[in-house]
Motif scaffolding. Sequence first.
Motif, short mmCIF file in Angstrom:
data_model
loop_
_atom_site.label_atom_id
_atom_site.label_comp_id
_atom_site.label_asym_id
_atom_site.label_seq_id
_atom_site.Cartn_x
_atom_site.Cartn_y
_atom_site.Cartn_z
N LEU A 36 0.94 -1.40 0.04
CA LEU A 36 -0.05 0.09 0.01
C LEU A 36 0.89 1.26 0.02
O LEU A 36 0.65 2.17 -0.81
CB LEU A 36 -1.18 0.07 1.26
N VAL A 41 -0.57 5.03 -0.76
CA VAL A 41 -1.53 5.08 0.20
C VAL A 41 -1.22 5.03 1.54
O VAL A 41 -0.40 4.36 2.03
CB VAL A 41 -2.44 3.70 -0.20
N SER A 43 -0.95 4.04 4.97
CA SER A 43 -1.36 2.66 5.78
C SER A 43 -0.69 2.48 6.89
O SER A 43 -0.73 1.29 7.35
CB SER A 43 -1.25 1.56 4.74
#
Length: 67
Positions: A36, A41, A43
Amino acid sequence: MTYIVAFGRFWYDFVVGDDWTIAAAVIGALAVVALLTHAHVTSWWLLPVVVIVFLSTSLWRRLRAAG
């Protein structure tokens, strides 16, 4: 050679310990967080959640087994 075997056994016992499911969950969570993060992203929060959930589950199973 016995030093190498003892070193390997130490690390296995240190990482896996009494419950292999926690070690597997942490390794899996690290892999997911890495994937991720590579995809940009956010995470960071996933790893603490996985650790809390699996530690709680492990404790619940031990307490239930102790009766």
